[in-house]
Design an enzyme around this catalytic site. Structure first.
Site, mmCIF file in Angstrom:
data_model
loop_
_atom_site.group_PDB
_atom_site.id
_atom_site.type_symbol
_atom_site.label_atom_id
_atom_site.label_comp_id
_atom_site.label_asym_id
_atom_site.label_seq_id
_atom_site.Cartn_x
_atom_site.Cartn_y
_atom_site.Cartn_z
ATOM 1 C CD GLU A 208 49.395 35.704 46.491
ATOM 2 O OE1 GLU A 208 48.211 35.412 46.272
ATOM 3 O OE2 GLU A 208 49.744 36.823 46.958
ATOM 4 C CD GLU B 17 44.619 36.612 43.248
ATOM 5 O OE1 GLU B 17 44.177 36.628 42.085
ATOM 6 O OE2 GLU B 17 45.556 35.895 43.614
#
Length: 809
Positions: A682, A662
């Site tokens: 994740e 990210e």
């Protein structure tokens, strides 16, 4: 298939005194036929250190014995077993210091010699006993169950007594059966945002409701304390007469509300004596069947208790409630249950209003018009602070007490109000030993629809400016105290949470002395939460960087300046350059300086070593850390930054995973070495990527491939990322930083003013504004460009055939 034929005895339909003939009832009409409790106190000579399984087993045997028939026959006939959750299995991270069963319901059934066709573990919450009884009654009526055993237990007192002792008992057990686990049911109750402001337990959140009611009623602190004490004083008298009570002692209103060594302040306005007492060893059980089966088994008629009315409704989440001083959904549920039973509140003979905190009782009394001096007691068990709060199971004890009272007083009615969450769920049962037909519950869903449509105030996670206090509390602990407020911004009336900064004694002292309704406060938002003080002049609020004492030299980040270029290196190689809170804040501080320095035109962000750019957030921080937050500007101070009008280049050697990916996506360009790997991992750790990462990747590649990356944790190689347009350039192994430097040189050769305005126009084009807004913004940018020295320099250098000398203005 239902058998609707009437049941006869000696050739005549059975009758029930004062009500109806049996032939007017459906044979599947549900009835409670047995009720039993168990308990023990450490201080007594009979104490055995019973486990939760022991307590539930003992209560179940008492309930079966209470049916008035041979136990062996009933044990074999039970086809459904259902339990309320214990504290140790009420949330994902609950602990069990003495061990626990892998399947509590199966363990109790095994002890009792029951092989159930169906086993149920109910959702978390104090509403669960009543809600479970209503559900089992419906299953009896539908014919999907014939005889059901409901039970629950807690051994919290024993657990706390033994947890640090070497000779502690082992409560572990293993049993198997198909279990219908209905989950924790915590949605809308647990909130990371609330927790970050100190609202981490029930007392602190109920205190907000309690003080909101006090403020609404314009009562002083001392007067309201007496009102709470006066409410609960009769509860202590009833608890003192109950052999199963955990604290059977009569206390006066003043004793309940006066702080002392044994009655410390928990949070304003609650002392310890005013809140639910969970240090108990208690069990309860009920046997439910149809009237047809009950009569076939030979259960005496005077043992039977009927559920006349019921309703289950969930309140809106805390931040969405229009008025925090009450729970109108619970009142609607109460009125609906009474309406279903066909009686008014004046016909109720016995109440047990859930009493985890005074506000839960006040709410129903206020809503139904029950006076505090009503001769009918508001509890038949003694209440959660005095009888005890056995986890989620208190109201099963109340139903048992009601069953006993109703058998003793034919034709009477009992009202059981069961509350769960943070005034979040309310389940009501109206009971009588007078038979009644089973009625379909068409009210719960209708009322729930109405509640869901109620308007809610606007809410902001990041308040700034002057505000008023809607309600508040002060939390006390051994380490100190701090205040939490629910406030409203004066500018737009939006609601917010905030707390005092550590050390702001002036604000705390003022809150403890004065009437909050007259206060005006100043609130400011940070990555770690919102902080308030009485006014800006006395505001003891630190900046995020000051909060963690962020200053050079940085602990986790290295910074080098080369002319107009800034190189920033994440230096946690032993942790694969994973970022903890302080590392995020250091990067945020560095980027603040970068964007404010007119002589810095481009930044390169890299990870130390060749193994990882960044493996993401430090899981030690995520799972175990106390200061778990990121700056307001987002991951690395970039992902949520409002204005990024200078180029940032990510130099990716090795892994860019999770938050690391990210952060790379938050940069304007990515240079990767040929060993680089990108991915959102994740989902394999029970988390989700941040909103920025998911949005950015879906804008960059096809939605289908974005779904695959996010849902399967698929990794992309450097070449795959390049082909998808994620990566700008690929270099040899370990050479990503060199490649980024070359790219930075090309950026520096261009006009910094042109680059800044171009980035602003590009960012505006990605927003969901109208085309007219974009054209307007672009025109404004061009106006700035025309007036800039850099435009004049660029034109002059072109005419003079020389390199430009940019001024960045």
């Amino acid at each position: 298939m239902k058998d609707h034929s009437p049941l006869y005895k000696d050739g005549n339909p059975q009758t029930f005194e004062g009500t109806v003939n049996y032939d007017q009832l459906d044979p599947r009409t549900p009835v409670i036929i047995g009720a039993g409790q168990s308990s023990e106190r450490i201080s007594t000579s009979e104490y055995k250190a019973m486990s939760p399984i022991d307590l539930a087993e003992t209560a179940a045997k008492a309930a079966i014995l209470d049916c008035g028939i041979k136990s062996d026959r009933l044990f074999k006939a039970i086809d459904t077993v259902a339990a309320t959750r214990q504290f140790e299995n009420s949330s994902p991270r609950a602990s069990a210091p003495l061990g626990r069963s892998n399947n509590f319901v199966a363990s109790v059934a095994k002890r009792l010699g029951i092989t159930p066709k169906r086993a149920i573990l109910e959702v978390t919450g104090g509403q669960s006993p009543q809600s479970l009884v209503s559900d089992l009654c419906q299953k009896i009526y539908d014919g999907t169950s014939d005889i059901a055993l409901a039970f629950g237990s807690e051994a919290i007192s024993t657990t706390r007594h033994y947890k640090d002792l070497p000779d502690r008992p082992d409560f572990s057990d293993h049993a198997d059966c198909d279990l219908e686990d209905r989950g924790y049911g915590l949605n809308g109750i647990v909130s990371l945002h609330q927790s970050s402001h100190g609202l981490t337990n029930a007392p602190s959140q109920y205190a907000l409701f309690e003080n909101a009611r006090r403020i609404r009623m314009h009562k002083s602190r001392p007067d309201y304390a007496i009102e709470m004490g006066t409410l609960f004083e009769p509860f202590t008298k009833i608890a003192a007469q109950n052999s199963h009570s955990s604290a059977p002692k009569v206390r006066s209103a003043r004793e309940l509300t006066t702080p002392s060594d044994s009655n410390r302040m928990i949070c304003e306005p609650y002392t310890r004596y005013l809140i639910a007492r969970d240090q108990v060893n208690q069990g309860a059980a009920l046997v439910i069947t149809s009237i047809q089966t009950a009569l076939q088994l030979g259960v005496p008629i005077d043992k039977m208790v009927f559920l006349h009315g019921r309703c289950d409704v969930a309140e809106r989440p805390l931040i969405e409630r229009d008025d925090l001083s009450k729970s109108p959904a619970a009142v609607l549920a109460s009125k609906a249950a009474l309406e279903m039973a066909g009686i008014g509140v004046d016909r109720v003979n016995f109440f047990d209003l859930y009493s985890c905190f005074p506000i839960a009782v006040f709410n129903i009394c206020d809503g139904l018009g029950i006076q505090r001096d009503d001769p009918r007691d508001l509890t038949i068990s003694g209440g959660l602070p005095f009888f005890g709060g056995p986890g989620n199971n208190y109201s099963m004890h109340a139903i048992i007490q009601a069953t006993e009272r109703l058998r003793q007083h034919p034709g009477s009615y009992a009202f059981i109000g069961a509350n769960g969450g943070m005034l979040s769920k309310y389940s009501v049962g109206i009971y009588s030993n007078s038979p009644c037909p089973w009625r379909a519950d068409n009210m719960s869903s209708r009322i729930q629809q109405e509640v869901n449509q109620w308007p809610s105030p606007g809410f902001t996670f990041s308040p700034e400016g002057k505000a008023t206090i809607e309600t508040y509390t002060i939390k006390y602990s051994k380490s100190g105290k701090f205040a939490i407020v629910v406030g409203r911004l004066i500018s737009n009336n939006k609601r917010f949470f905030a707390r005092t900064q550590d050390g702001d004694e002036a604000t705390l002292q003022a809150l403890e002395k004065d009437d909050l309704a007259t206060f005006q406060i100043e609130v400011k938002s940070y990555g770690f939460g919102n902080r308030f003080s009485l006014d800006k002049a006395t505001q003891a609020i630190k900046d995020e960087a000051d909060y963690l004492e962020i200053k050079e030299p940085y602990e986790f980040i290295k910074v080098q300046r080369y002319g107009h270029s800034l190189e920033i290196t994440i230096d946690r190689q032993s942790e694969y350059n994973a970022l903890n809170t302080k590392a995020h804040c250091e990067l945020d501080s560095i980027f603040d300086n970068f964007f404010n320095d007119s002589q810095l035109w481009v930044a390169i962000l890299a990870g130390a070593g060749d193994v990882a750019f960044s493996s993401g957030n430090d899981f030690g921080m995520t799972i175990f850390g106390r200061d778990v937050w990121i700056p307001k500007n987002g991951l690395a101070g970039l992902s949520q930054r409002k204005v990024i009008n200078k180029p940032v280049i990510a130099a990716v050697n090795g892994l860019a995973m999770g938050a690391g990916f990210e952060i790379a996506l938050a940069c304007h360009m990515i240079v990767a070495d040929d060993n680089a790997q990108f991915g959102f991992n994740e989902s394999r750790t029970g988390l989700v990527p941040g909103a920025f990462g998911m949005t950015k990747i879906e804008r960059t590649i096809s939605p289908q491939l974005a779904n695959e990356l996010i849902l399967t944790a698929k990794r992309l190689s450097a070449s795959e990322a390049f082909n998808l347009g994620i990566v700008n350039q690929i270099t040899e192994s370990g050479k990503a930083l060199d490649g980024a430097r070359e790219l930075a040189k090309k950026v520096i050769a261009a006009s910094p003013t042109s680059i800044r305005l171009s980035l602003e126009i590009l960012e505006k084009s990605r927003e969901n504004g109208s085309r007219l807004d974009l054209v307007k913004h672009q025109a404004q940018a061009l106006d700035q460009l025309i007036a800039s020295d850099d435009l004049q320099e660029g034109l002059a250098s072109l005419l003079e055939n020389r390199p430009p000398m940019w001024k960045n203005h």
